[in-house]
Design an enzyme around this catalytic site. Structure first.
Site, short mmCIF file in Angstrom:
data_model
loop_
_atom_site.label_atom_id
_atom_site.label_comp_id
_atom_site.label_asym_id
_atom_site.label_seq_id
_atom_site.Cartn_x
_atom_site.Cartn_y
_atom_site.Cartn_z
N ASP A 186 -3.20 3.43 14.66
CA ASP A 186 -2.63 3.95 13.57
C ASP A 186 -2.93 5.37 13.08
O ASP A 186 -3.84 6.01 13.70
CB ASP A 186 -2.58 2.93 12.28
N ARG A 232 0.77 -1.44 -0.06
CA ARG A 232 0.07 0.08 -0.05
C ARG A 232 1.01 1.33 0.05
O ARG A 232 1.51 1.44 1.15
CB ARG A 232 -0.95 -0.11 1.20
C1 LIG Z 1 -6.54 1.45 9.97
C2 LIG Z 1 -5.59 0.75 9.14
O1 LIG Z 1 -5.06 1.24 8.02
S1 LIG Z 1 -5.34 -0.90 9.51
C3 LIG Z 1 -3.92 -1.31 8.73
C4 LIG Z 1 -2.68 -0.49 9.31
N1 LIG Z 1 -2.46 -0.73 10.54
C5 LIG Z 1 -1.62 -1.85 10.81
O2 LIG Z 1 -1.27 -2.53 9.90
C6 LIG Z 1 -1.31 -2.38 12.27
C7 LIG Z 1 -0.51 -3.71 12.29
N2 LIG Z 1 -0.08 -3.95 13.63
C8 LIG Z 1 0.81 -3.49 14.25
O3 LIG Z 1 1.53 -2.84 13.80
C9 LIG Z 1 1.12 -4.26 15.57
O4 LIG Z 1 0.31 -5.18 15.97
C10 LIG Z 1 0.94 -3.24 16.99
C11 LIG Z 1 1.85 -2.17 16.70
C12 LIG Z 1 -0.57 -2.75 17.11
C13 LIG Z 1 1.25 -4.19 18.15
O5 LIG Z 1 2.64 -4.70 17.90
P1 LIG Z 1 3.51 -5.21 19.03
O6 LIG Z 1 3.49 -4.17 20.15
O7 LIG Z 1 4.99 -5.64 18.53
O8 LIG Z 1 2.94 -6.59 19.28
P2 LIG Z 1 3.27 -7.79 20.21
O9 LIG Z 1 4.26 -7.31 21.24
O10 LIG Z 1 2.01 -8.48 20.57
O11 LIG Z 1 3.92 -8.70 18.93
C14 LIG Z 1 4.16 -10.19 18.96
C15 LIG Z 1 4.77 -10.59 17.89
O12 LIG Z 1 3.87 -10.53 16.71
C16 LIG Z 1 4.43 -9.61 15.97
N3 LIG Z 1 3.62 -8.85 15.21
C17 LIG Z 1 2.60 -7.92 15.78
N4 LIG Z 1 1.85 -7.41 14.74
C18 LIG Z 1 2.42 -7.91 13.65
C19 LIG Z 1 1.81 -7.53 12.31
N5 LIG Z 1 0.85 -6.84 12.01
N6 LIG Z 1 2.59 -8.22 11.28
C20 LIG Z 1 3.55 -9.30 11.40
N7 LIG Z 1 3.96 -9.22 12.87
C21 LIG Z 1 3.45 -8.63 13.78
C22 LIG Z 1 5.45 -8.88 16.46
O13 LIG Z 1 6.60 -8.42 15.41
C23 LIG Z 1 5.98 -9.86 17.62
O14 LIG Z 1 7.03 -10.58 16.77
P3 LIG Z 1 8.02 -11.49 17.71
O15 LIG Z 1 7.56 -12.33 18.74
O16 LIG Z 1 8.92 -12.31 16.67
O17 LIG Z 1 9.14 -10.41 18.41
O1 LIG Z 2 -7.04 1.59 6.22
C1 LIG Z 2 -7.94 1.16 6.60
C2 LIG Z 2 -8.76 1.98 7.44
O2 LIG Z 2 -9.71 1.46 8.12
O3 LIG Z 2 -8.43 3.11 7.48
MG LIG Z 3 -6.80 3.82 5.93
#
Ligand SMILES: CC(=O)SCCNC(=O)CCNC(=O)[C@H](O)C(C)(C)COP(=O)(O)OP(=O)(O)OC[C@H]1O[C@@H](n2cnc3c(N)ncnc32)[C@H](O)[C@@H]1OP(=O)(O)O
Ligand SMILES: O=CC(=O)O
Ligand SMILES: [Mg+2]
Length: 568
Positions: free
Chosen positions: A469, A183
């Protein structure tokens, strides 16, 4: 790489150097030099990005002017609605190009920033798709952007690895991985570390151009079964913006010498004006489409933004604006109906819950909320959904599989013709619910902490057991602005309290004290909480609503080299 014949001779032959980078004429790299970055920013790749910029900059400028014009109309009391001029597109029968087999099954998609360890974890997560994010989940500083490009290239090459020295753990790709979507940023964001002909480049053309240039061939071989690369396209407001993307794709395909329709993209419907343009957007992208997605968080943000001058349409507390509100349910139903009628995926959205490790009871409650949300989606007809964290994938997968069975999607089986009669009133209906002091406090606490994280390079963070986010933070910001602007009466423990600047000032002070207590004095001092607070407060109290939180904040993360803090 295919023919470069479409570029001007001067671009190819004249030599240039820009702070150590070997650049084509007219291109100036103002970001830090790094040998690894230079492999991404090689001359041919920059030539491709510059070509996209030169070809489309005026179209983009015009589209942004049209957004401003639409805003003026809404601010004068107008409402968004279906465009009579494109009724023939909505009414006639046509379909998008067939879905590529590689992405027929998208029942669970994980999203995350283009960070190295997360990319590996996401690709290994068991999800069908990983959406690697340069947008809502990424703070677009130079290091994040360039490292993100390197990481994606290594991921597509299959060579990506990461050594966590603290835990002495090495991360590598499994044999079976999720399919990669990327994206890029929205049209409105500049890339101030790359100047083209004296102007900052368009952020999304940099993200798209560099990724496409370096990966298209490998991607189609290793991931896409002949198709790809695959993209998610954010924050569009009108089909004319989709038309630009379609032309960008065609130009890229021509440059690469690959078949038209190889590139595929899912468009997020995440602005209120775009819900009235879903057919038109699919139509523009019909040779390059793989569906639409309910970007529910930006959609809520956009509802407030679109109605910023409509005090009769104020939102209740953020936590009350869920998918069961009539306007949200109507949006999701119409999206499903539109996508299935046109033969493409109707993707669901993100539940913001993440696992709560230290509290099993609270964790179960959160998981149950996710299951409920996903069940509503699959029963409504969505073909897949988003998860923010690998820990949620099994639950999401189970719900979708239990309801879709072995079928890869519901495109043909869930027509949702009942949604054909949804009206403008359904899509705009005022959300119901209370507005409270706690809502104002939570918005403030979350908004400041998110911004503090963003300024230090983290674009998605866990706060109070939810994923935050750029999109969720925007809701906090615009909701505060709206309540302040119209001096809304909030419920404060049963008593009516009118919001004004003085009250808000007190709330900000108290919430900053609470943040300091929660994160600890040391982290508070080292972090950028004070700067974030200043920025957030200014945006919430500004006479005119800023279009985007991250546009103002972007000025603080641009670092030109030789090192100097720069304003655009
Ligand atoms: C409205 C929108 O646009 S939604 C789409 C955009 N937003 C996103 O993509 C958010 C994605 N999620 C994240 O960034 C994360 O889950 C967070 C920041 C919310 C939380 O992350 P953390 O604090 O690292 O979570 P946590 O400590 O529980 O992670 C555990 C493990 O899962 C992994 N992990 C957590 N979330 C993700 C993810 N989305 N993708 C891949 N790995 C992940 C961490 O890297 C960690 O790995 P490790 O055990 O190997 O070290
Ligand atoms: O990108 C996703 C959203 O919900 O905003
Ligand atoms: Mg969005």
């Amino acid at each position: 790489m295919g023919s470069l014949g479409m570029y001007s001779e001067s671009g190819l032959t004249k030599k240039g150097s820009s702070r150590g980078y070997d650049v084509p004429e007219g291109v100036d790299i103002r970001g830090r030099y790094d040998e690894e970055f230079a492999k991404i920013l090689n001359k041919e790749a920059l030539l491709f990005v510059a070509d996209l910029q030169r070809t489309f900059r005026n179209h983009i400028k015009y589209s942004m002017e049209c957004r401003r014009e639409a805003k003026r109309r809404y601010n004068e009391g107008g409402l968004p609605g279906f465009d009579p001029a494109t009724k023939y597109i909505r009414d006639s029968e046509w379909t998008c190009a067939p879905v590529p087999p590689a992405v027929a099954d998208r029942r669970v998609e994980i999203t995350g920033p283009v960070e190295r360890k997360m990319i590996i974890n996401a690709l290994n997560s068991g999800a069908k798709v990983f959406m690697a994010d340069f947008e809502d989940a990424l703070s677009p500083n130079w290091e994040n952007l360039m490292r993100g490009q390197i990481n994606l290239k290594d991921a597509v090459d299959g060579t990506i690895s990461f050594h966590d020295r603290v835990r002495n753990r090495v991360y590598k790709l499994n044999d079976q991985t999720a399919k990669l979507f990327v994206r890029p940023r929205g049209w409105h964001l500049p890339e101030a570390h790359i100047f083209i002909d004296g102007e900052p480049a368009t952020g999304c053309l940099v993200d798209f151009g560099l990724y496409f240039f370096h990966n298209h061939a490998n991607f189609r071989r290793s991931q896409g079964q002949g198709y790809g690369p695959f993209f998610y396209l954010p924050k569009m407001e009108h089909s004319r913006e989709a038309k630009i993307w379609n032309s960008v794709f065609e130009r890229a395909e021509k440059m690469a010498g690959i078949e038209r329709g190889s590139i595929r993209a899912t468009v997020l419907i995440e602005t209120l004006p775009a819900v009235f343009q879903m057919n038109e957007i699919l139509y523009e992208l019909r040779d390059h489409s793989v569906g639409l997605n309910c970007g529910r968080w930006d959609y809520i943000f956009s509802y407030v933004k679109t109605f910023q001058a409509h005090p009769d349409r104020l939102l209740p507390d953020r936590v009350l604006v869920g998918m069961t509100q009539h306007f949200m349910r109507s949006y999701s139903d119409l999206l499903i109906r539109t996508c299935h009628r046109r033969g493409v995926h109707a993707m669901g959205g993100m539940a913001a819950q993440i696992p709560i490790r230290d509290d099993p009871k609270a964790n179960e409650v959160a998981l149950e909320l996710v299951r409920k949300d996903k069940l509503r989606e699959v029963k409504a007809g969505h073909d897949g959904t988003w998860a923010a964290h690998p820990g949620l994938i099994p639950a999401c997968m189970e719900v979708f599989t239990n309801n879709m069975g072995n079928a890869p999607n519901q495109i043909r089986s869930m027509r949702r013709d009942d949604a054909a009669n949804l009206t403008e009133e359904d899509l705009l209906q005022r959300p119901r619910g209370v507005r409270t002091m706690e809502g104002l406090r939570l918005n403030t606490r979350v908004g400041i902490q998110y911004l503090a994280a963003w300024l230090t390079g983290a674009g998605s963070v866990p706060l109070y057991n939810l994923m935050e986010d750029a999109a969720t933070a925007e809701i906090s910001r615009v909701q505060n602005w709206q309540w302040l602007k119209y001096g809304v009466e909030l419920d404060g423990d049963g008593l009516g309290v009118r919001v004004n600047k003085e009250l808000f000032g007190r709330v900000v002070e108290e919430e900053m004290e609470r943040i300091e207590r929660e994160v600890g004095k040391e982290r508070f001092k080292k972090g950028m909480y004070k700067e974030a607070c200043k920025m957030f407060t200014r945006q919430c109290t500004a006479p005119n609503l800023d279009d985007f939180l991250t546009l103002d904040a972007y000025n603080y993360i641009v670092i030109h080299h030789p090192r100097e803090l720069s304003k655009l």
